[in-house]
Design a protein around this motif. Structure first.
Motif, PDB file in Angstrom:
ATOM      1  N   SER A 539     -62.410  20.448 -44.774  1.00 46.98           N
ATOM      2  CA  SER A 539     -61.891  20.295 -43.415  1.00 46.98           C
ATOM      3  C   SER A 539     -61.223  18.938 -43.235  1.00 46.98           C
ATOM      4  CB  SER A 539     -63.020  20.450 -42.390  1.00 46.98           C
ATOM      5  OG  SER A 539     -64.057  19.541 -42.670  1.00 46.98           O
ATOM      6  N   CYS A 540     -60.374  18.863 -42.225  1.00 51.25           N
ATOM      7  CA  CYS A 540     -59.599  17.639 -41.991  1.00 51.25           C
ATOM      8  C   CYS A 540     -59.348  17.469 -40.494  1.00 51.25           C
ATOM      9  CB  CYS A 540     -58.266  17.735 -42.747  1.00 51.25           C
ATOM     10  SG  CYS A 540     -57.217  16.282 -42.593  1.00 51.25           S
ATOM     11  N   LEU A 541     -59.403  16.222 -40.029  1.00 52.96           N
ATOM     12  CA  LEU A 541     -59.070  15.875 -38.651  1.00 52.96           C
ATOM     13  C   LEU A 541     -57.878  14.918 -38.667  1.00 52.96           C
ATOM     14  CD1 LEU A 541     -62.611  15.091 -37.108  1.00 52.96           C
ATOM     15  CD2 LEU A 541     -61.262  17.165 -36.778  1.00 52.96           C
ATOM     16  N   VAL A 542     -56.893  15.179 -37.801  1.00 47.86           N
ATOM     17  CA  VAL A 542     -55.745  14.273 -37.654  1.00 47.86           C
ATOM     18  C   VAL A 542     -55.749  13.759 -36.211  1.00 47.86           C
ATOM     19  CG1 VAL A 542     -53.245  14.023 -37.758  1.00 47.86           C
ATOM     20  CG2 VAL A 542     -54.411  15.556 -39.372  1.00 47.86           C
ATOM     21  N   PHE A 543     -56.050  12.467 -36.024  1.00 46.88           N
ATOM     22  CA  PHE A 543     -56.066  11.858 -34.684  1.00 46.88           C
ATOM     23  C   PHE A 543     -54.646  11.415 -34.308  1.00 46.88           C
ATOM     24  CE2 PHE A 543     -60.580  11.353 -35.681  1.00 46.88           C
ATOM     25  CZ  PHE A 543     -61.158  11.779 -34.477  1.00 46.88           C
ATOM     26  N   ILE A 596     -53.038  29.049 -35.478  1.00 43.62           N
ATOM     27  CA  ILE A 596     -54.365  29.547 -35.896  1.00 43.62           C
ATOM     28  C   ILE A 596     -54.298  30.415 -37.153  1.00 43.62           C
ATOM     29  CG2 ILE A 596     -56.260  31.097 -35.212  1.00 43.62           C
ATOM     30  CD1 ILE A 596     -56.149  29.863 -32.437  1.00 43.62           C
ATOM     31  N   PRO A 597     -53.284  31.285 -37.339  1.00 51.76           N
ATOM     32  CA  PRO A 597     -53.221  32.057 -38.599  1.00 51.76           C
ATOM     33  C   PRO A 597     -53.212  31.179 -39.848  1.00 51.76           C
ATOM     34  CG  PRO A 597     -51.724  33.007 -36.973  1.00 51.76           C
ATOM     35  CD  PRO A 597     -52.244  31.722 -36.388  1.00 51.76           C
ATOM     36  N   PHE A 598     -52.767  29.924 -39.729  1.00 53.00           N
ATOM     37  CA  PHE A 598     -52.798  28.988 -40.862  1.00 53.00           C
ATOM     38  C   PHE A 598     -54.116  28.209 -40.930  1.00 53.00           C
ATOM     39  CE2 PHE A 598     -48.271  29.701 -40.245  1.00 53.00           C
ATOM     40  CZ  PHE A 598     -47.790  29.762 -41.534  1.00 53.00           C
ATOM     41  N   GLY A 599     -55.008  28.433 -39.983  1.00 54.01           N
ATOM     42  CA  GLY A 599     -56.271  27.689 -39.958  1.00 54.01           C
ATOM     43  C   GLY A 599     -56.147  26.341 -39.279  1.00 54.01           C
ATOM     44  N   VAL A 600     -55.117  26.185 -38.431  1.00 58.03           N
ATOM     45  CA  VAL A 600     -54.825  24.904 -37.769  1.00 58.03           C
ATOM     46  C   VAL A 600     -54.865  25.104 -36.249  1.00 58.03           C
ATOM     47  CG1 VAL A 600     -53.110  23.061 -37.484  1.00 58.03           C
ATOM     48  CG2 VAL A 600     -53.370  24.207 -39.702  1.00 58.03           C
ATOM     49  N   ALA A 601     -55.356  24.088 -35.525  1.00 64.23           N
ATOM     50  CA  ALA A 601     -55.362  24.133 -34.057  1.00 64.23           C
ATOM     51  C   ALA A 601     -55.348  22.714 -33.511  1.00 64.23           C
ATOM     52  CB  ALA A 601     -56.590  24.884 -33.539  1.00 64.23           C
ATOM     53  N   TYR A 602     -54.890  22.574 -32.279  1.00 63.42           N
ATOM     54  CA  TYR A 602     -54.974  21.263 -31.613  1.00 63.42           C
ATOM     55  C   TYR A 602     -56.216  21.240 -30.720  1.00 63.42           C
ATOM     56  CZ  TYR A 602     -52.932  23.496 -27.425  1.00 63.42           C
ATOM     57  OH  TYR A 602     -52.695  24.306 -26.350  1.00 63.42           O
ATOM     58  N   HIS A 603     -56.687  20.026 -30.382  1.00 62.77           N
ATOM     59  CA  HIS A 603     -57.908  19.874 -29.582  1.00 62.77           C
ATOM     60  C   HIS A 603     -57.743  18.645 -28.689  1.00 62.77           C
ATOM     61  CE1 HIS A 603     -62.040  18.792 -28.541  1.00 62.77           C
ATOM     62  NE2 HIS A 603     -62.465  19.965 -28.970  1.00 62.77           N
ATOM     63  N   CYS A 625     -59.580  24.956 -40.501  1.00 60.89           N
ATOM     64  CA  CYS A 625     -59.839  23.849 -41.427  1.00 60.89           C
ATOM     65  C   CYS A 625     -59.156  22.545 -41.005  1.00 60.89           C
ATOM     66  CB  CYS A 625     -59.409  24.228 -42.838  1.00 60.89           C
ATOM     67  SG  CYS A 625     -57.693  24.766 -42.958  1.00 60.89           S
ATOM     68  N   LEU A 626     -58.312  22.611 -39.974  1.00 63.89           N
ATOM     69  CA  LEU A 626     -57.596  21.406 -39.554  1.00 63.89           C
ATOM     70  C   LEU A 626     -57.495  21.343 -38.039  1.00 63.89           C
ATOM     71  CD1 LEU A 626     -55.768  18.915 -40.149  1.00 63.89           C
ATOM     72  CD2 LEU A 626     -53.831  20.489 -40.261  1.00 63.89           C
ATOM     73  N   PHE A 627     -57.883  20.201 -37.469  1.00 66.93           N
ATOM     74  CA  PHE A 627     -57.711  19.915 -36.049  1.00 66.93           C
ATOM     75  C   PHE A 627     -56.770  18.728 -35.897  1.00 66.93           C
ATOM     76  CE2 PHE A 627     -61.718  21.520 -33.582  1.00 66.93           C
ATOM     77  CZ  PHE A 627     -61.099  22.750 -33.415  1.00 66.93           C
ATOM     78  N   THR A 628     -55.761  18.865 -35.044  1.00 67.91           N
ATOM     79  CA  THR A 628     -55.018  17.685 -34.592  1.00 67.91           C
ATOM     80  C   THR A 628     -55.578  17.360 -33.207  1.00 67.91           C
ATOM     81  OG1 THR A 628     -53.291  19.100 -33.622  1.00 67.91           O
ATOM     82  CG2 THR A 628     -52.949  18.337 -35.874  1.00 67.91           C
ATOM     83  N   CYS A 629     -56.042  16.147 -33.016  1.00 62.44           N
ATOM     84  CA  CYS A 629     -56.840  15.850 -31.820  1.00 62.44           C
ATOM     85  C   CYS A 629     -56.579  14.439 -31.296  1.00 62.44           C
ATOM     86  CB  CYS A 629     -58.331  16.006 -32.136  1.00 62.44           C
ATOM     87  SG  CYS A 629     -58.846  15.147 -33.646  1.00 62.44           S
TER      88      CYS A 629
END
Length: 1028
Positions: A539-543, A596-603, A625-629
């Motif tokens: 998993s990965c988080l992008v701030f 979401i189909p790629f496993g990515v979402a913003y938060h 697996c990835l949140f941009t937040c």
């Protein structure tokens, strides 16, 4: 058949064993203990117990009609049937006492068998209970004919029922004097015992004819005793025996004994900490069961065994994020609740974290017998319900925690609060919320010398000031369960942060990526290359600096991801999209639909609560697996990742602070999953020097905001001090201020005025505003001291926790509203409860009003009232968001703020008689604003963790009330509802059970309060003549 008979012979003969006397036997459990929900567990435990009792000999099935007991009525000298024969012989030898002896022996047989089979049958009495003179005189005669209690140690329930019938027939033939004695004995029982009516009926006087009938009946019963028993035992062998678990009662008794031992251990100076840090071993088992924690870290053990902790001194402890700070606090809270039998308050920074903690601890509360109560938003009762036996764990936000402490001080119950735990203690230095937290802790320190305070944080620097303020010990460690490696990325080069290096960094590697011209233009910071090194396996988080940037980055990454990412957990991602639509009435954010189909979402805060919760669950389970937040995620719920990337060293337009940086990178590395965690800060050459200073400098200091936040700080504090009568004159108030965090730092913070001058000025301001009144007290002829008392408006403001900047405006608006209150719809009431502070943030597209001379604040507030009114009518955030062109996250915040402010206005009006009409109206409005759903969903949404989308699912599945949820089977819920994990299902059921228990307890206490004799009841002496 021979083999079967030999097994049966062995089974019967080994059942006899040593037994305690009747007086020491276990009491029969109440009906509440035999809960339907426990049947499955009890069946397994009882089955195991029976196998042990029969010396591992398995019973043989017998379907024939043959008499299994043919010639084996005396398997051994002391067998059951042999002892029945002895009883019959003794029975015949004492005809003059036959009736009385039979009654007593049968009663004891029934009582003993019932107790040890956990049947919920209450007997009229046993040897212990029948302590009358007549019983004592005849005791020697009874001993010759009574049956030993060992006989029915393991009698199956079919025989128990037979003896119950025997008991009933004996009672029906009893004489009048015996009945009167039984009635007198039973009349001293508690109201909770069940007294079967057929055993206290009055009988006709016995004449000669009835004596003959009785004699004949007894003789027939005696002759057929063996036949009855044989028939019953045969039936029992063929039929399934009802399960009445004794194991559960033994476990509860053991838990109670362990708590008592732990309590004594805590009170003593012994180094023996008991089964689990002075707690019952069941607590350890529950941590394994609910959280998978089998062993504590070394630092946790050290912290829990500190002398300061054992001596209940105040404590501050600091560790990096993910170090396991909360577990230590939870163990200390359980010690206070279970062993010292006192209430506990836990203060957390955000509503979402409060709800997460409520869900996690409700299961412990149900298993260990304490209440978990939520104090967040508009939830919480002031003062809290005073419990008779069970203690309460209050989990509160900073604001609600302050109100709770105020109500406990006002009612003289602050001493019942044994422990206060503050998470994220560094927030004491953050604006108005920090000022409120400081006031709360200062009041506890001043009013209760027995309340322990525990503070924890990952980012503390000037700990000495906090130690002095809280009079606390300090413990710190640099432990992290997963190693964290910090990196900086400048252009294509990646540098590792190394404090030993000359400039704080050392070269690590060049980023190996092949970018097309289009990709270079779209992704100059190489974010796609950095995230694809870890996802989808990790998993990965992008701030990101702003909310809009979060959405743009998520879309940009998905444009350049391989199509292979679409195949990862495709079905589950489709379920996430489907559930997002369900909770949003068919609406779905177009950005999420693409990512979401790629496993990515913003938060970020632009999402609704339902959306955030669903996305967080999908991330936790690995579907995403990835949140941009934004940075708010770092301080919110716990969502760790293998790699954390900081898109830029900025939060909005402000440069990153050291505390914020540490919180963000602290999310890297998941305990038990990853062996290492990585953080990468992306920066430009122009920011390099500032970033080098950022990674090397110490954490920022905490400074008090008590005076800086004037109306929400020192003025509110003084008003509450006088309102609660903690301090009512200038000297006492100044003395209190010296003990605050601000008092400790006054030399640093005060440059122009002294603390005394600020105190005098603040009191003068409150008096001029009409919130306080000054009284003169003559201490002597020369000296006059002034004391203060609170006015009605002042009390209403302090009880309603209204910002003093708006209290007079609120009073004026409510007063004016009385002149022409429009009740045709809720709009007028909604306007009166729209938060003042949110009006300044609103920019309505309403040009016609700007052309007229109308107060801008009134226009903004009215505009927000229309938004809220439309929302209550439609209950659909998406449609309201489109109609008013506002982000749905902002509308959600508006709704939450309005519900909270409505609750404050309600408390404000309760203190002012002239506003009685608002008291009647605002309660229902507060409830509508809190839930903003159709009426039938409100009971379900009272359960922590159940939001609108989940409430609709539950309602449609047939779970329409709190009782339905409390009795639900989590496994059935998982199968019935879409996208509900087993952990979530268990938390929902636990929370529902906890809430149901709280309501039942409150009603029970209300009943007892009504029936209790008032302490001030007038007692009139009765003269001797009147008595005669």
């Amino acid at each position: 058949m021979d083999e079967g008979v030999s097994r049966i012979r062995r089974r019967v003969s080994v059942r006899k064993r040593d037994r305690p006397s009747l007086g020491s036997g276990f009491a029969a459990p109440t009906a509440a203990e035999l809960k339907p929900g426990d049947e499955e567990g009890e069946e397994e435990m009882v089955a195991g117990s029976r196998r042990r009792k029969t010396v591992e000999v398995q019973p043989v099935e017998n379907d024939s009609e043959e008499d299994m007991f043919g010639d084996y009525d005396s398997f051994a000298e002391n067998s059951f049937l042999a002892q029945v024969d002895d009883l019959e012989q003794q029975y015949m030898q004492v005809p003059e006492h036959r009736k009385h002896a039979s009654d007593l022996s049968t009663e004891d047989l029934c009582s003993e068998s019932i107790k040890h089979n956990k049947l919920s049958i209450t007997t009229v009495g046993n040897f212990t209970e029948l302590k009358t003179d007549e019983h004592i005189k005849n005791q020697s005669r009874h001993e010759n004919v009574s049956i030993e209690p060992d006989i029915l140690y393991d009698v199956p329930s079919s025989q128990v029922l037979y003896f119950e019938n025997l008991q009933n027939s004996s009672d029906d033939l009893g004489n009048q004097s015996t009945k009167e004695r039984d009635w007198n004995a039973s009349s001293h029982k508690t109201v909770n015992e069940e007294l079967p009516q057929n055993r206290i009926e009055q009988h006709q006087q016995i004449d000669d004819s009835s004596s003959k009938v009785r004699t004949s009946s007894e003789e027939n019963r005696r002759k057929s005793l063996k036949e009855h028993l044989k028939s019953a035992m045969t039936g029992n062998a063929k039929a399934q025996t009802p399960i009445f678990s004794r194991t559960k009662q033994l476990k509860e008794t053991l838990l109670s004994e362990e708590i008592n031992v732990a309590k004594k251990t805590i009170e003593s100076s012994s180094d023996d900490l008991g089964p689990f840090y002075s707690l019952p071993s069941k607590v350890r088992d529950l941590y394994v069961q609910f959280k998978g924690i089998e062993k504590l870290y070394e630092w946790q053990h050290t912290c829990l065994t500190l002398n300061s902790v054992q001596e209940r001194k105040n404590l501050i402890y600091s560790l990096p994020t993910s170090g396991g700070k909360t577990l230590v606090a939870e163990i200390l809270m359980l010690q206070e609740l279970l062993c010292r039998r006192r209430d506990v308050l836990m203060i957390l920074p955000y509503v979402a974290i409060v709800q997460e903690k409520i869900s996690g601890l409700s299961s412990f509360g149900i298993e260990l017998g304490f209440f978990v109560e939520e104090y967040a938003g508009s939830k919480g009762k002031f003062p809290p319900i005073k419990r008779r036996e069970k203690k309460s764990l209050y989990i509160a936000t900073i604001e609600k925690g302050h109100s709770l402490v105020n109500s406990l001080i006002e009612t003289g119950r602050i001493g019942s609060l044994g422990l206060v735990v503050v998470d994220e203690l560094h927030m004491i230095g953050e604006g108005s919320r920090g000022a409120i937290l400081e006031m709360t802790l200062a009041k506890i320190l001043y009013t209760s010398k027995t309340t322990q305070i525990i503070g924890m944080s990952a980012t503390l620097n000037n700990v000495e000031d906090l130690q002095e303020f809280l009079q606390a010990e300090y413990y710190t460690s640099q432990f992290r369960p997963v190693e964290l490696k910090e990196y900086l990325k400048i252009n294509n080069a990646i540098y590792e942060v190394d404090c030993k290096a000359e400039n704080g960094i050392t070269f690590s590697r060049l980023l190996n990526c092949q970018y097309s011209d289009t990709l270079k233009k779209m992704d100059p910071d190489h974010l796609v290359a950095l995230v694809t090194e870890v996802i989808p396996n990790y998993s990965c988080l992008v701030f990101c600096p702003t909310k809009k940037n979060c959405e743009n980055v998520a879309e940009m990454i998905c444009k350049f991801l391989s199509k292979e990412y679409l195949k990862q957990r495709e079905k589950e991602k489709h379920e996430v999209i489907k559930n997002l639509k369900n909770i949003s009435s068919g609406n779905l954010c177009p950005v999420l639909k693409r990512t979401i189909p790629f496993g990515v979402a913003y938060h970020h805060s632009g999402l609704t609560s339902d959306e955030r919760k669903l996305l967080e669950e999908a991330y936790s389970t690995g579907v995403l697996c990835l949140f941009t937040c934004t940075s708010t995620l770092a301080a919110g719920v716990n969502l760790p990742a293998r790699r954390v990337i900081l898109r830029a060293p900025y939060v909005a337009k402000e440069f990153l602070k050291r505390n914020q940086y540490k919180q963000m990178i602290g999310r890297a590395g998941r305990a038990g999953i990853d062996s290492v965690g990585e953080s990468i800060l992306i920066l430009q050459e122009k920011d390099k020097q500032q970033v080098l200073e950022l990674i090397s400098r110490p954490l920022e200091n905490c400074y008090s905001h008590l005076v800086q936040e004037f109306t929400k700080g020192i003025q509110t504090l003084f008003l509450s001090l006088i309102g609660l009568k903690i301090a009512t004159n200038l000297d006492d108030i100044y003395h209190f201020m010296c003990g605050t965090f601000f008092g400790v730092q006054q030399k640093i913070l005060l440059k122009e005025k002294s603390l005394w001058e600020i105190t005098v000025e603040s009191l003068r301001y409150l008096t001029e505003k009409g919130l306080l009144q000054k009284d003169a007290i003559n201490k002597s002829e020369e000296e006059i001291q002034y004391s203060f008392h609170i006015t009605k408006l002042g009390r209403a403001s302090f009880k309603g926790t209204i910002d003093l900047a708006y209290c007079d405006i609120l009073y004026r608006d409510l007063k004016k509203g009385l002149e022409g209150l429009v009740l045709e719809s809720l709009l007028h009431l909604i306007y009166l409860t729209t938060p003042y502070d949110m009006a300044s943030q609103c920019v309505p597209d309403w040009m016609i009003y700007f052309r007229q001379k109308v107060d801008k604040d009134i226009v903004n507030r009215l505009y927000l009232s229309f938004v809220l009114y439309t929302l209550l009518k439609e209950t659909n955030i998406w449609s309201v968001s489109e109609k008013f062109n506002m982000p749905r996250g902002y509308i959600q915040s508006l709704l939450t703020g309005a519900a909270s402010f409505s609750s404050c206005v309600l408390h404000f009006c309760e203190e002012l008689e002239e506003f009685w009409v608002y008291r009647a109206l605002l309660g229902e409005l507060t409830k509508k604003l809190t839930y903003c759903v159709k009426a039938e969903l409100i009971p379900l949404m009272e359960v922590t963790g159940v939001l609108e989308g989940r409430a609709k699912q539950l309602y449609n599945a047939g779970y329409k009330s709190l009782m339905h949820l409390a009795n639900a089977n989590p496994e059935v819920l998982v199968r019935t509802l879409d996208h509900l994990s087993r952990r979530q299902a268990k938390q929902i059921v636990s929370s529902a059970k906890m809430l149901l228990h709280e309501k039942a307890e409150a009603l029970q206490e209300e009943v007892e309060e009504l029936l209790r004799l008032p302490p001030d009841f007038p007692s009139i002496e009765v003269s001797a003549t009147e008595k005669a």
